[in-house]
Design an enzyme around this catalytic site. Structure first.
Site, PDB file in Angstrom:
ATOM      1  N   GLU A  66       2.064  35.722  85.826  1.00 38.21           N
ATOM      2  CA  GLU A  66       2.160  34.762  84.720  1.00 38.21           C
ATOM      3  C   GLU A  66       3.374  33.853  84.891  1.00 38.21           C
ATOM      4  O   GLU A  66       3.304  32.645  84.614  1.00 38.21           O
ATOM      5  CB  GLU A  66       2.221  35.496  83.380  1.00 38.21           C
ATOM      6  CG  GLU A  66       2.118  34.601  82.175  1.00 38.21           C
ATOM      7  CD  GLU A  66       0.794  33.864  82.064  1.00 38.21           C
ATOM      8  OE1 GLU A  66       0.821  32.619  81.913  1.00 38.21           O
ATOM      9  OE2 GLU A  66      -0.262  34.511  82.133  1.00 38.21           O
ATOM     10  N   TRP A  83      -3.921  13.064  85.117  1.00 37.06           N
ATOM     11  CA  TRP A  83      -4.910  13.986  85.663  1.00 37.06           C
ATOM     12  C   TRP A  83      -5.155  13.661  87.130  1.00 37.06           C
ATOM     13  O   TRP A  83      -5.271  12.512  87.534  1.00 37.06           O
ATOM     14  CB  TRP A  83      -6.228  13.875  84.882  1.00 37.06           C
ATOM     15  CG  TRP A  83      -7.196  14.948  85.280  1.00 37.06           C
ATOM     16  CD1 TRP A  83      -7.326  16.169  84.693  1.00 37.06           C
ATOM     17  CD2 TRP A  83      -8.152  14.902  86.345  1.00 37.06           C
ATOM     18  NE1 TRP A  83      -8.294  16.895  85.323  1.00 37.06           N
ATOM     19  CE2 TRP A  83      -8.827  16.137  86.352  1.00 37.06           C
ATOM     20  CE3 TRP A  83      -8.506  13.960  87.294  1.00 37.06           C
ATOM     21  CZ2 TRP A  83      -9.836  16.455  87.254  1.00 37.06           C
ATOM     22  CZ3 TRP A  83      -9.504  14.274  88.207  1.00 37.06           C
ATOM     23  CH2 TRP A  83     -10.159  15.500  88.181  1.00 37.06           C
ATOM     24  N   HIS A  84      -5.241  14.718  87.932  1.00 36.66           N
ATOM     25  CA  HIS A  84      -5.574  14.572  89.344  1.00 36.66           C
ATOM     26  C   HIS A  84      -6.340  15.820  89.767  1.00 36.66           C
ATOM     27  O   HIS A  84      -6.012  16.930  89.330  1.00 36.66           O
ATOM     28  CB  HIS A  84      -4.294  14.421  90.180  1.00 36.66           C
ATOM     29  CG  HIS A  84      -4.561  13.984  91.585  1.00 36.66           C
ATOM     30  ND1 HIS A  84      -5.011  14.845  92.548  1.00 36.66           N
ATOM     31  CD2 HIS A  84      -4.438  12.778  92.172  1.00 36.66           C
ATOM     32  CE1 HIS A  84      -5.161  14.200  93.689  1.00 36.66           C
ATOM     33  NE2 HIS A  84      -4.818  12.929  93.486  1.00 36.66           N
ATOM     34  N   ASP A  92      -5.635  25.647  88.212  1.00 35.53           N
ATOM     35  CA  ASP A  92      -6.742  26.592  88.059  1.00 35.53           C
ATOM     36  C   ASP A  92      -6.579  27.796  88.981  1.00 35.53           C
ATOM     37  O   ASP A  92      -6.862  28.932  88.588  1.00 35.53           O
ATOM     38  CB  ASP A  92      -8.082  25.902  88.333  1.00 35.53           C
ATOM     39  CG  ASP A  92      -8.472  24.907  87.257  1.00 35.53           C
ATOM     40  OD1 ASP A  92      -7.791  24.848  86.209  1.00 35.53           O
ATOM     41  OD2 ASP A  92      -9.454  24.162  87.471  1.00 35.53           O
TER      42      ASP A  92
END
Length: 126
Positions: A66, A83-84, A92
């Site tokens: 974590e 965003w890319h 992710d």
């Protein structure tokens, strides 16, 4: 980190990283609460020292994962605030690592707690 910092400063910086993660990351707080509950249950059910050591190992692994996830997300946000697709992939994948660590920790917990819990409920006798 500043160059030529004192050895004791490295511990302080590490603790600051843990504290900021606890303050800002909901999942970190969830993992910590789960860890406390699991350790209290281990003591209540009288798990062996070997089993408690194994629980501490997987708890440390999940919390470390974590922390790595938090660090990766912060660096990605710093490098590219918009965003890319590669930023998404990095975030992710880091989150996936935490999920795998947590799933295996749960499986290990099930194996270690199965007999004491079913005995406690009177399903089987020891």
């Amino acid at each position: 980190m500043k160059p030529n910092c004192k050895w004791s400063d490295t511990f302080r910086y590490a603790l600051e990283g843990i504290v900021v993660s606890l303050k800002t990351q909901r999942n970190m707080r969830i993992h910590l609460v789960a860890a406390v509950i699991v350790m209290l249950a281990a003591l209540y059910f009288g798990l062996s020292l070997r089993d408690i050591a194994l629980l501490l190992l997987v708890i440390g692994f999940v919390i470390s994962a974590e922390l790595f996830n938090t660090a990766i997300e912060a660096v990605v946000d710093l490098v590219t605030p918009e965003w890319h697709s590669l930023a998404k992939m990095a975030k992710d994948a880091a989150a996936g690592a935490v999920l795998i660590a947590a799933c295996f920790a749960v499986l290990i917990g099930i194996v270690l707690f199965y007999e004491p819990v079913v005995t406690w409920f009177g399903i089987i006798s020891s």
